[in-house]
Design a protein around this motif. Structure first.
Motif, PDB file in Angstrom:
ATOM      1  N   GLU A  88      53.647  -7.539 -13.681  1.00 28.23           N
ATOM      2  CA  GLU A  88      52.435  -6.730 -13.910  1.00 28.23           C
ATOM      3  C   GLU A  88      51.267  -7.468 -13.577  1.00 28.23           C
ATOM      4  O   GLU A  88      50.274  -6.779 -13.128  1.00 28.23           O
ATOM      5  CB  GLU A  88      52.419  -6.802 -15.637  1.00 28.23           C
ATOM      6  N   TYR A  89      51.016  -8.899 -13.544  1.00 26.44           N
ATOM      7  CA  TYR A  89      49.868  -9.579 -13.290  1.00 26.44           C
ATOM      8  C   TYR A  89      49.868  -9.324 -11.705  1.00 26.44           C
ATOM      9  O   TYR A  89      48.676  -9.214 -11.066  1.00 26.44           O
ATOM     10  CB  TYR A  89      50.162 -11.214 -13.578  1.00 26.44           C
ATOM     11  N   GLN A  91      50.997  -6.822  -9.877  1.00 26.58           N
ATOM     12  CA  GLN A  91      50.420  -5.624  -9.678  1.00 26.58           C
ATOM     13  C   GLN A  91      49.160  -5.234  -9.924  1.00 26.58           C
ATOM     14  O   GLN A  91      48.436  -4.578  -9.213  1.00 26.58           O
ATOM     15  CB  GLN A  91      51.451  -4.560 -10.420  1.00 26.58           C
ATOM     16  N   ASP A  92      48.660  -5.816 -10.976  1.00 26.93           N
ATOM     17  CA  ASP A  92      47.062  -5.616 -11.366  1.00 26.93           C
ATOM     18  C   ASP A  92      46.303  -6.207 -10.448  1.00 26.93           C
ATOM     19  O   ASP A  92      45.087  -5.773  -9.842  1.00 26.93           O
ATOM     20  CB  ASP A  92      46.790  -6.086 -12.546  1.00 26.93           C
ATOM     21  N   ARG A  93      46.812  -7.310  -9.846  1.00 28.70           N
ATOM     22  CA  ARG A  93      45.909  -8.021  -8.809  1.00 28.70           C
ATOM     23  C   ARG A  93      46.031  -7.243  -7.610  1.00 28.70           C
ATOM     24  O   ARG A  93      44.828  -7.043  -7.131  1.00 28.70           O
ATOM     25  CB  ARG A  93      46.562  -9.597  -8.684  1.00 28.70           C
ATOM     26  N   ASP A  96      43.944  -4.220  -8.029  1.00 25.74           N
ATOM     27  CA  ASP A  96      42.397  -4.442  -8.084  1.00 25.74           C
ATOM     28  C   ASP A  96      41.904  -4.738  -6.620  1.00 25.74           C
ATOM     29  O   ASP A  96      40.760  -4.395  -6.282  1.00 25.74           O
ATOM     30  CB  ASP A  96      42.135  -5.684  -9.008  1.00 25.74           C
ATOM     31  N   CYS A 270      57.233   1.642 -14.161  1.00 20.94           N
ATOM     32  CA  CYS A 270      56.176   1.116 -13.748  1.00 20.94           C
ATOM     33  C   CYS A 270      55.884   1.459 -12.122  1.00 20.94           C
ATOM     34  O   CYS A 270      54.805   1.699 -11.749  1.00 20.94           O
ATOM     35  CB  CYS A 270      56.156  -0.521 -13.779  1.00 20.94           C
ATOM     36  N   ILE A 274      52.088   3.266 -10.991  1.00 29.34           N
ATOM     37  CA  ILE A 274      51.217   2.594 -10.258  1.00 29.34           C
ATOM     38  C   ILE A 274      51.012   2.952  -8.786  1.00 29.34           C
ATOM     39  O   ILE A 274      49.856   3.387  -8.425  1.00 29.34           O
ATOM     40  CB  ILE A 274      51.505   1.026 -10.100  1.00 29.34           C
TER      41      ILE A 274
END
Length: 633
Positions: A88-89, A91-93, A96, A270, A274
């Motif tokens: 998750e970290y 993927q978020d990075r 972003d 997910c 995403i």
């Protein structure tokens, strides 16, 4: 904080792993690591449960990891939480960074403005603090922070971030310049004409950043699909944990709980949730870099299903700038004399055609020699020039004056000139056709979009001449604005339900048609509020071929989305089957969740680097059509 939690939890997990031989101490360390890493997931799962939102990825991971604990697979329970949170970290990075890289492609956000005070001093301020009427100084190499008018200096501007045009643009005193452009070589002083929030750069960035709010059907489908899909896989996992115990008596209940836990990890949606929105965002960013503003994923998706493209003529297929194509004087007057009388008379008019005549004359005009100037609405002009009675206008004016003329057969707007009640000749004026109009129509035909239409207020012979030279399939002429809208609505009714009608106009006079069409595309819309507000797609550079580029970007985006869908479902279904059969372990399940999501994100970002530019045919011939309107003052 997120990464610190993962590091601490990872250290405790490693300690538990290396103390396996110490029995309960190892179990305590694993459980402690599980709580440190998975506390947020567990809390979110409980919160969502209390809100009635039961089936989400937090719930799936909580149940799967607790299932692993129940069957005493403590390392795998911790691994589920650790790798899920790490995934998750990452993927978020990745998401972003992807958004930042897309916005950086624009490279138009100004950081500061140099404001010139009355004292002569220059202060560096925030662009938001500059007011309309302030004078700002742009040094070589600096971005223009706000839209304005040059009051001193001339220079070359890099406008590639706005229009995708690589060649620099020459600007001079009196020219309007747009924020986001880069000053190349000379100092400029500019009077600000728009506040920062209303400036071009601000509007473009706002459009790109908020484009994700208008979701495509595919995005909406994935959201709905996840809400239906997740409860189904939870039920299947529950059945997998319970039913086989009554069929296979020789297997342990723990075996099926473990398989069900693996099944749940694999089934997390997910990757879908995403990668699909990110693909649309990347497509919109790619288009923005090429000077094509697409207001949302729904419009990008709609560009894949075009049945017909309807064009306005002036300013869209033609340049909207008029040029004299021929001057035909009678025997008693010379060509330059005829042009001189016409230029004198037209010098008092603001009509674009009048300006083209004055521009072609190039001589000095002494307006004191123009007497008794009269404008005849819809007909032309009259005046006394150098003691001679001069009239200029269309055929209707000649008929009303009872003047016999040598009628022009040219496909152009023709102005007939009368001097002292004697026909003196005519001047033919054409609206120049854009260099890539013909290749654009050819390109659309090659893409299978064979229904191209012109809706024009111009005379029939002029519109048909242009349309035939470009290869347009249907031409409607002599239309009033309301009739254009009615004709567009007729075309809308005739199309198939699953396809779309595109209207392409200049974004000012065509606002009703742009708003009515399935997809409204405005041409040359840089700095035009009407263009940005009325249309769904704004082509900032005045080139019709950008339409093909926009369609190609839409098709590329769809291909990448299909690739992601096939890859995601192929891996997940395969591993789900292996999990049910007891072949797949928790580590493979984690790859099918986290690994697949990361690969899909990376694939989505390929959209930015894929080349989709429209290549103009080197052998295409430039065509010349008539102008779009009769000469009415």
């Amino acid at each position: 904080m997120e990464i610190k939690k993962l590091i601490i939890g990872g250290v405790v997990f490693a300690a538990g792993y290396f103390t396996k031989s110490m029995g309960n101490i190892s179990i305590i360390l694993f459980l402690a690591s599980y709580i440190i890493i998975g506390s947020e997931v567990l809390m979110n799962s409980v919160k969502n449960l209390l809100k009635g939102d039961l089936f989400d990825e937090n719930f799936l991971m909580s149940v799967a990891s607790i299932g692993a604990i129940l069957v005493k697979q403590y390392p795998e329970a911790v691994a589920v939480m650790f790798l899920y949170e790490l995934g998750e970290y990452l993927q978020d990075r990745a998401a972003d960074n992807s958004r930042e890289s897309i916005l950086e492609l624009m490279d138009i956000r100004p950081d500061y403005a140099n404001i010139l005070r009355d004292s002569g001093d220059i202060y560096k301020v925030s662009p938001e603090d500059v007011k309309i009427g302030d004078i700002i100084v742009i040094k070589p190499g600096e971005k223009i922070p706000l839209d304005g008018k040059i009051v001193e200096g001339n220079s070359l501007l890099d406008v590639s971030a706005l229009t995708g045009e690589s060649l620099p643009k020459e600007v001079y005193e009196g020219d309007t310049v747009l924020s986001g452009s880069i000053n190349k070589n000379q100092l400029l002083k500019i009077e600000v004409v728009k506040n920062f929030n209303e400036s071009t750069a601000s509007k473009i960035l706002d459009l790109v950043e908020n484009a994700s709010s208008k979701k495509a059907k595919a995005e909406k489908f994935i959201t709905k699909f996840a809400k239906i899909y997740t409860p189904i896989v939870v039920c299947l996992a529950l059945l997998l944990a319970i039913v086989p115990n009554f069929i296979f008596k020789d297997t342990s209940v723990y075996t099926w709980i473990y398989r069900a836990s693996v099944f749940l990890v694999v089934s997390c949606p997910c990757a879908l949730v995403i990668s699909i929105p990110l693909s649309f965002f990347a497509g919109i960013g790619k288009a923005s870099k090429s000077g094509i503003l697409i207001k949302g994923g729904n419009y990008l998706e709609a560009l894949n299903n075009i049945e017909a493209i309807v064009f306005d003529k002036t300013g869209t297929l033609t340049k909207g700038t008029f040029k004299i194509s021929s001057i035909k004087p009678e025997d008693f007057i010379k060509e330059n004399e005829l042009l001189e009388y016409a230029a004198y008379l037209e010098s008092l008019s603001n009509h674009p055609i009048a300006k083209s005549i004055v521009k072609a004359y190039k001589g000095d005009i002494n307006k004191e020699e123009i007497k008794e100037f009269t404008e005849i609405p819809g007909r032309g002009l009259k005046a006394i020039i150098k003691c001679k009675e001069v009239s200029i206008g269309n055929e209707k004016l000649m008929e009303e004056m009872g003047i016999k003329i040598n009628k022009s057969e040219e496909y152009a707007t023709v102005l007939y000139v009368v001097i002292d009640k004697q026909f003196a000749g005519y001047i033919a004026i054409n609206d120049e056709v854009k260099e890539d109009s013909k290749t654009t129509i050819e390109g659309l035909n090659k893409m299978g979009i064979n229904k191209t239409v012109i809706l024009s207020g111009d005379k029939k012979y002029i519109a048909e001449s242009l349309g035939k030279s470009l290869g347009i399939s249907k031409i409607y002429s002599e239309l009033l604005p309301q009739q254009k809208l009615e004709k567009l609505e007729t075309l809308e009714k005739e199309k198939s339900p699953e396809n779309n009608i595109v209207y392409v106009g200049d974004g000012i006079n065509d606002a009703p048609a742009l708003a009515r069409a399935d997809i409204g595309i405005s041409m040359g819309g840089v700095g035009s509020d009407a263009a940005i507000e009325a249309s769904d797609v704004v082509i900032m550079k005045d080139e019709p071929s950008k339409i093909i580029e926009a369609i190609n970007i839409a098709k590329t985006t769809r291909k990448v989305i299909i690739q992601n869908l096939i890859f995601i479902f192929a891996v997940k279904i395969s591993v789900l089957i292996l999990a049910a059969l007891g072949i797949a372990n928790m580590w493979l399940a984690i790859f099918a969740d986290v690994g697949v999501a990361l690969i899909a994100v990376v694939n989505s970002m390929r959209i930015i680097s894929i080349k989709v530019s429209f290549k103009k045919s080197e052998n295409s011939e430039h065509c010349h059509g008539g102008c779009c309107c009769c000469h009415k003052h």
